[in-house]
Scaffold this active site. Structure first.
Site, mmCIF file in Angstrom:
data_model
loop_
_atom_site.group_PDB
_atom_site.id
_atom_site.type_symbol
_atom_site.label_atom_id
_atom_site.label_comp_id
_atom_site.label_asym_id
_atom_site.label_seq_id
_atom_site.Cartn_x
_atom_site.Cartn_y
_atom_site.Cartn_z
ATOM 1 N N LYS A 141 0.816 -1.212 0.000
ATOM 2 C CA LYS A 141 0.000 0.000 0.000
ATOM 3 C C LYS A 141 0.859 1.275 0.000
ATOM 4 C CE LYS A 141 -4.037 -2.210 0.641
ATOM 5 N NZ LYS A 141 -3.606 -3.632 0.707
HETATM 6 C C1 LIG Z 1 -4.249 -4.716 0.205
HETATM 7 C C2 LIG Z 1 -3.461 -5.945 0.117
HETATM 8 C C3 LIG Z 1 -3.740 -6.919 -0.842
HETATM 9 C C4 LIG Z 1 -4.890 -6.793 -1.818
HETATM 10 O O1 LIG Z 1 -4.695 -5.778 -2.765
HETATM 11 P P1 LIG Z 1 -5.935 -5.189 -3.595
HETATM 12 O O2 LIG Z 1 -5.387 -4.061 -4.356
HETATM 13 O O3 LIG Z 1 -6.954 -4.766 -2.578
HETATM 14 O O4 LIG Z 1 -6.443 -6.308 -4.444
HETATM 15 C C5 LIG Z 1 -2.914 -8.031 -0.902
HETATM 16 N N1 LIG Z 1 -1.899 -8.197 -0.025
HETATM 17 C C6 LIG Z 1 -1.612 -7.286 0.916
HETATM 18 C C7 LIG Z 1 -0.491 -7.546 1.867
HETATM 19 C C8 LIG Z 1 -2.377 -6.133 1.020
HETATM 20 O O5 LIG Z 1 -2.077 -5.219 1.971
#
Ligand SMILES: *Cc1c(COP(=O)(O)O)cnc(C)c1O
Length: 499
Positions: free
Chosen positions: A113
Site C-alpha cells: 500500500k
Molecule cells: C491490500 C493488500 C492486498 C490486496 O490488494 P488489492 O489491491 O486490494 O487487491 C494483498 N496483499 C496485501 C499484503 C495487502 O495489503
C-alpha cells in the site's frame, strides 16, 4: 487526460478534481476518458531509468494537469530520501528460471500500500491548490489492515487534511492493529468497527453517497475524500511498478523486450491487479493476469463463471488483507471492457447492493477470461507454500505472497503455460510473522509466543533484520481506543468533525 464516472451520471473532471473527490458524485469510480499507448521503444528506454524516473514518465500520461516539475517533486518526496528501505524501491528477485518475485513492501509500513499511499498525499495537496479548494479535506479510510497504517503514515500532519481510519476491530493482526492505534499526528483518528472489512467499507461508502451530509459538511468548510483504492490517485502509481518490473527483467536479460509474461497477484479489492490490467491495455506485453484469492474466493468464482456473489460465508484467513467479499475496483474493469456502458454497470452495481449478486453477459465473460485467470489457496496450502519456498528456494514469503505462489502452481498445472511469471509480493514476511513463523519454525519455538516475540525468533532464525517500521511497536503508546458498531460510522464522522 480527463476522467469520467463508471456510472455515467457525473460531470467529466480533471485528474486533480478526480483525486480530490476520490469517488464520483453518482457513486461510480473515476476512469480515464482516453487510452494511452506505450511502445516497445519506450519500454526499452525505461530500462536505463531509475524507479523515480520511470514513475514520473508513466504518471505524466495520466496526470496531465500536473507539470513535469510537480510530478518529479511528488515522486521524490514519496520514493526518495531513504523513505524506502531498498534503493531500487520495487526490486525483482529471481526465484527460478521462469519466475521472479516483485517486492512491493520496502516502504515505511512493510506492505505494498505504501507504493501508492506515500505519493497520494502529495498529489492531493497539489490537487487542492489546482482546483482552488479552500475547504479542509477529510480523508475517510476503510481498511482490512494495511491501507489504514499506510494512509496514516502518508497523511499524518499533512496541512489542509484530516484523516479518519475505520478498521474491523477483530479482523486485523496484532501488528497491524498496533501500527494503527499508536499513530501520532494532530490530524489523525483511528476507530475500531465491530464488524468485518466489508461492513467498514460499506459504512464509509454510505457516508460518501449521503449528499445531505456532504452539504452539511460543506457548510462547515469540510470536503470528504478517499484514500482507498477507489481513488484514482491510489491506482495510477501502481501502474508504474508493472512497467518497472518488466524493464528490470529486460535489463537483466531474463526476458526479451516484447516477450509476453504473466503476473500473479494476491487480490482483495482488485486494485493492484487492475493496475496490471491498465499496464497491459497500454501495451505492456502481458499474457495473463492471474488473480490469486484466499478462501474468500468471490473473484475466483466470478472469473470462472461470470456470476459475482457476495452471498456466502465470510472467512477470517491467514492472509487477512484479502478477506474481502466486495471488490470495488472490479467496477472499473467492467467499465473498461464494456467500453463504458454505464447503464449496465449501474444496473449490476445496484443488483450487487440490493441482492448481493449479478451476472455479466457471456461475451463479456469471454473478454474477462482472455485477460484473467483465477484460483485460490486455503490457509493450509498457504502455510505449506511458505515452508516449501523457504526450504527449496531459500526465499521467505508472507502469507499473501504465498497465496499467489500457490495459485501460480495451480495455473501452470491447469494450463501448461510456463511463460515467465512475476509473483507480486505484497507484504514483508515480518508483517504476518505469526503465520510465517508457524510455517517454518518448529512447534515448540512458536507455541505461546506473542507476535512480537515471534518477530525476534524469525529474525534470528533467518538472519533477516526486523524492518524498522515493526521494531519496538509493542513499546509505543496506544493513542486511539474508540470502538463503534458497524452502523455508526456516519455518526462517528459527524461527531468527530462537528462535535
Ligand atoms: C491490500 C493488500 C492486498 C490486496 O490488494 P488489492 O489491491 O486490494 O487487491 C494483498 N496483499 C496485501 C499484503 C495487502 O495489503
Amino acid at each position: 487526460m480527463n476522467y469520467e464516472s463508471t456510472r455515467g451520471q457525473s460531470a467529466i473532471v480533471s485528474a486533480a478534481e478526480a483525486i480530490k473527490k476520490g469517488i464520483a458524485p453518482d457513486g461510480g469510480l473515476f476512469v480515464p476518458t482516453e487510452k494511452i499507448f506505450i511502445n516497445l521503444a519506450e519500454i526499452q528506454d525505461l530500462c536505463s531509468l531509475s524507479y523515480l524516473e520511470r514513475a514520473a514518465y508513466i504518471l505524466k500520461y495520466f496526470l496531465t494537469d500536473f507539470t513535469k516539475e510537480e510530478l518529479t517533486e511528488c515522486v521524490e518526496r514519496a520514493y526518495g530520501g531513504g523513505n524506502f528501505s531498498s534503493p531500487e524501491i520495487a526490486p525483482v528477485k529471481k526465484l527460478t528460471d521462469n519466475s521472479t518475485v516483485l517486492e512491493l513492501w520496502h516502504g515505511p509500513t512493510c506492505a505494498f500500500k505504501d507504493m501508492a499511499l506515500q505519493i497520494l498525499p502529495h498529489f492531493l495537496v497539489r490537487s487542492l491548490k489546482k482546483t482552488g479548494e479552500t475547504a479542509e479535506i477529510v480523508i475517510l479510510v476503510a481498511t482490512s489492515g494495511d491501507t489504514g497504517k499506510a494512509a496514516l503514515e502518508g497523511f499524518a500532519d499533512v496541512p489542509g487534511t484530516k484523516i479518519m481510519v475505520f478498521f474491523p476491530e477483530k479482523g486485523v493482526s496484532a501488528v497491524q492493529k498496533l501500527q494503527m492505534v499508536t499513530q501520532v499526528g494532530n490530524n489523525v483518528q483511528v476507530v475500531g468497527v465491530q464488524g468485518n472489512f466489508d461492513d467498514a467499507q460499506s459504512g464509509v461508502k454510505q457516508v460518501f453517497s449521503d449528499l445531505g451530509f456532504s452539504a452539511l459538511l460543506a457548510d462547515h468548510n469540510f470536503q470528504l475524500s478517499s484514500a482507498n483504492s477507489i481513488n484514482w490517485g491510489r491506482l495510477v502509481p501502481q501502474i508504474v511498478y508493472y512497467f518497472s518490473a518488466y524493464a528490470d527483467l529486460v535489463k537483466g536479460g531474463s526476458i526479451k523486450n516484447g516477450e509476453p509474461i504473466n503476473f500473479v497477484v494476491p487480490t482483495g479489492n482488485f486494485g493492484n491487479i487492475l493496475a496490471g490490467y491498465y499496464a497491459k491495455s497500454m501495451g505492456l506485453p502481458i499474457n495473463r493476469l492471474i488473480c490469486a484469492s484466499n478462501t474468500n474466493n468471490v473473484l475466483t468464482d466470478f472469473i470462472k463463471t461470470g456470476t459475482y456473489s457476495r452471498n456466502r460465508e465470510f472467512y477470517k484467513t491467514n492472509s487477512p488483507s484479502m478477506d474481502i467479499l466486495i471488490s470495488s475496483n472490479l467496477e472499473r474493469l467492467l467499465s473498461e471492457l464494456t467500453d463504458r456502458q454505464s447503464d449496465k454497470i449501474s444496473q449490476w452495481m445496484a443488483e450487487l447492493k440490493n441482492t448481493g449478486t449479478y451476472t455479466i453477459d457471456a461475451d463479456l465473460l469471454k473478454l474477462v477470461q482472455g485477460h484473467f485467470w483465477s484460483e485460490y489457496a486455503t490457509d493450509e496450502e498457504t502455510l505449506a507454500t511458505i515452508r516449501k519456498v523457504w526450504f527449496d528456494l531459500n526465499y521467505l514469503m508472507d502469507t499473501h505472497t504465498a497465496v499467489a505462489m500457490h495459485v501460480l502452481e495451480k495455473y501452470r498445472n491447469a494450463t501448461g503455460d510456463n511463460s515467465y511469471t512475476v509473483v507480486v509480493s505484497t507484504a514483508s514476511p515480518f508483517k504476518f510473522n505469526g503465520s510465517v513463523a508457524k510455517a517454518i519454525l518448529d512447534e515448540q519455538t512458536v507455541s505461546e509466543k506473542s507476535e512480537f516475540e515471534l518477530l525476534k525468533e524469525l529474525s534470528s532464525y533467518t538472519n533477516w533484520p526486523i524492518p524498522e517500521g515493526l521494531r519496538n511497536l509493542d513499546h509505543l503508546k496506544v493513542l486511539h481506543q474508540k470502538v463503534i458498531g458497524k452502523d455508526e460510522i456516519g455518526k462517528a464522522v459527524k461527531e468527530i468533525l462537528l462535535g
